[in-house]
Design a protein around this motif. Structure first.
Motif, PDB file in Angstrom:
ATOM      1  N   UNK A 107       0.852  -1.188   0.000  1.00 40.49           N
ATOM      2  CA  UNK A 107       0.000   0.000   0.000  1.00 40.49           C
ATOM      3  C   UNK A 107       0.889   1.240   0.000  1.00 40.49           C
ATOM      4  N   UNK A 108       0.611   2.159  -0.897  1.00 41.88           N
ATOM      5  CA  UNK A 108       1.269   3.466  -0.895  1.00 41.88           C
ATOM      6  C   UNK A 108       0.400   4.317   0.039  1.00 41.88           C
ATOM      7  N   UNK A 109       0.884   4.535   1.245  1.00 40.12           N
ATOM      8  CA  UNK A 109       0.012   4.988   2.321  1.00 40.12           C
ATOM      9  C   UNK A 109      -0.166   6.504   2.326  1.00 40.12           C
ATOM     10  N   UNK A 110      -1.403   6.927   2.336  1.00 40.45           N
ATOM     11  CA  UNK A 110      -1.684   8.369   2.408  1.00 40.45           C
ATOM     12  C   UNK A 110      -1.381   8.869   3.821  1.00 40.45           C
ATOM     13  N   UNK A 111      -0.796  10.065   3.921  1.00 41.94           N
ATOM     14  CA  UNK A 111      -0.564  10.696   5.223  1.00 41.94           C
ATOM     15  C   UNK A 111      -1.760  11.579   5.544  1.00 41.94           C
ATOM     16  N   UNK A 112      -1.758  12.118   6.747  1.00 44.12           N
ATOM     17  CA  UNK A 112      -2.844  13.024   7.140  1.00 44.12           C
ATOM     18  C   UNK A 112      -2.880  14.260   6.255  1.00 44.12           C
ATOM     19  N   UNK A 113      -1.710  14.598   5.699  1.00 45.44           N
ATOM     20  CA  UNK A 113      -1.650  15.819   4.892  1.00 45.44           C
ATOM     21  C   UNK A 113      -2.507  15.706   3.635  1.00 45.44           C
ATOM     22  N   UNK A 114      -2.767  14.478   3.178  1.00 45.09           N
ATOM     23  CA  UNK A 114      -3.573  14.348   1.963  1.00 45.09           C
ATOM     24  C   UNK A 114      -5.007  14.793   2.210  1.00 45.09           C
ATOM     25  N   UNK A 115      -5.471  14.617   3.420  1.00 48.89           N
ATOM     26  CA  UNK A 115      -6.837  15.011   3.732  1.00 48.89           C
ATOM     27  C   UNK A 115      -7.760  13.809   3.768  1.00 48.89           C
TER      28      UNK A 115
END
Lengths: 222, 189
Positions: A120-128
């Motif tokens: 998984x290319x993990x989304x951070x919180x910054x992505x929203x």
């Protein structure tokens, strides 16, 4: 006194609405009279500000520096290997059956590698909110890697997404891209990669940059 | 340590650093942080008040400065002024979004929400304990001090100040300008 000159004191005092503030700034770039007036008025506001200057907690510096240099210091989220048992397994079988399955499309070739791993290319919180489905595909034997998105929001106007390779030597730019209208993107990472490296993605000014400036939006380890 | 003196005379130096920041120089940015953090944190703290939120907003301000370093124009004032404009804008955003949340809560459950406090009185009360600010403001006439207190300490826009004082917009803008000139004249050159 011009209308804009009139707004310089409220501008410095933080007493304008955002649109007015933008208008004043645009005007300042063109009007030397207003620039001089701004300089004249700003000393007083700076004096008031300095009178209540206050050192922030010492650890804030580290947090700020981390955020502007996220790719090299961000903690890798818990790694979760996710095999796609459907078409990936089929591709592996196909690759094993016929070693030289070359489609002419590097992305397809990667998917057909015998040692393909997908994480998984993990989304951070910054992505929203509502991050898209995102995978990082990787073939250790060939050093090829690619990312794949479904439902990725378009970058802001004038911006592009940029990929980064992170290893012990630092961070290097690994290609820019924008998703298609449906938010789909399949992007081959520029350069050869190795186990233990990380791949990250940020949003950057169009054309890409040499050194990341945006927050890390996605990250994963190889 | 005396942070204010660190930020009073670095104008040219700071713009050189900022040019390096625009090229992605982290070390230069660290130096900018060291010079401007007390100024920025002081501004944010005065507007936002909560220590935790002030730290968050200060962080936002510096990250914005990092991102927008290439957009800085000397025509918009010194780097310190540029930073202070960003700081006031982000701090105001934070206060307004919190105010909006409180307003919503108040509509939903007026009984358990604390009664609203008079922000101006409270903020000015705290700040005026500082001799330096008091000393600066003592140079202003009553009507000048009023608009500065409402805008600068009370975080009102000039339109809100005009509403509150039932004055024409032009009068408020002029008083703000006169007040700043008055303050400037009272300062050592």
């Amino acid at each position: 006194m011009s209308d804009h000159e009139d707004l310089l004191a409220p501008y410095l005092l933080g007493a304008l609405e955002p649109e007015e503030r933008a208008r004043v700034e645009a005007h300042l770039d063109e009007c030397s009279e207003c620039q001089a007036e701004l300089e004249n008025l700003s000393a007083a506001v700076l004096a008031l500000d300095l009178a209540s200057a206050e050192a922030p907690p010492p650890d804030l510096r580290g947090r700020v520096m981390t955020q502007i240099k996220p790719a090299e210091v961000i903690q890798l989220p818990a790694r979760r290997t996710r095999w796609r048992l459907g078409w990936v397994a089929a591709a592996v079988v196909a690759a094993l059956a016929s070693f030289a399955v070359l489609t002419g499309d590097p992305f397809e070739d990667l998917l057909l590698s015998g040692d393909l791993t997908t994480v998984e290319f993990t989304a951070t919180e910054a992505y929203g909110a509502a991050p898209p489905r995102a995978d990082l595909h990787f073939s250790p034997s060939s050093g090829l890697a690619a990312v794949e998105f479904e439902g990725l929001q378009a970058p802001e106007e004038g911006k592009t997404y940029e990929l980064w390779l992170i290893n012990e030597e630092g961070t290097s730019a690994a290609g820019i891209f924008t998703p298609d209208a449906s938010g789909r993107a399949r992007v081959l990472i520029q350069g050869r990669v190795n186990v233990g490296w990380q791949v990250a993605m940020t949003e950057e000014p169009s054309g890409g940059v040499e050194v990341a400036t945006g927050e890390v939006l996605f990250i994963a380890g190889l | 340590m005396d942070p204010p003196t660190q930020v009073t005379n670095p104008a040219s130096d700071l713009s050189g650093l900022l040019a390096r920041v625009a090229d992605g120089d982290h070390a230069a940015f660290g130096e900018i942080y060291d010079r401007l953090a007390p100024l920025v944190f002081g501004i944010v703290r005065r507007i936002v008040r909560s220590a935790d939120h002030s730290e968050e907003v200060t962080q936002e301000v510096f990250v914005e400065m990092w991102r927008k370093a290439a957009d800085y124009r000397p025509s918009r004032g010194s780097v310190a002024t540029w930073a202070s404009v960003i700081a006031r804008a982000r701090a105001t955003d934070r206060v307004r979004s919190e105010q909006a949340t409180r307003d919503r809560q108040q509509r939903v459950a007026p009984s358990w929400v604390d009664p609203p406090v008079d922000r101006v009185e409270e903020t000015v009360g705290v700040q005026l304990e500082q001799a330096e600010v008091r000393n600066l403001l003592s140079r202003l006439s009553g009507v000048q001090r009023e608009v500065i207190e409402l805008a600068f300490f009370g975080n009102r826009t000039y339109r809100e100040v005009a509403d509150q004082l039932a004055l024409p917009l032009g009068t408020v803008k002029t008083r703000m300008r006169d007040a700043l000139i008055q303050l400037r004249e009272g300062m050592s050159p």
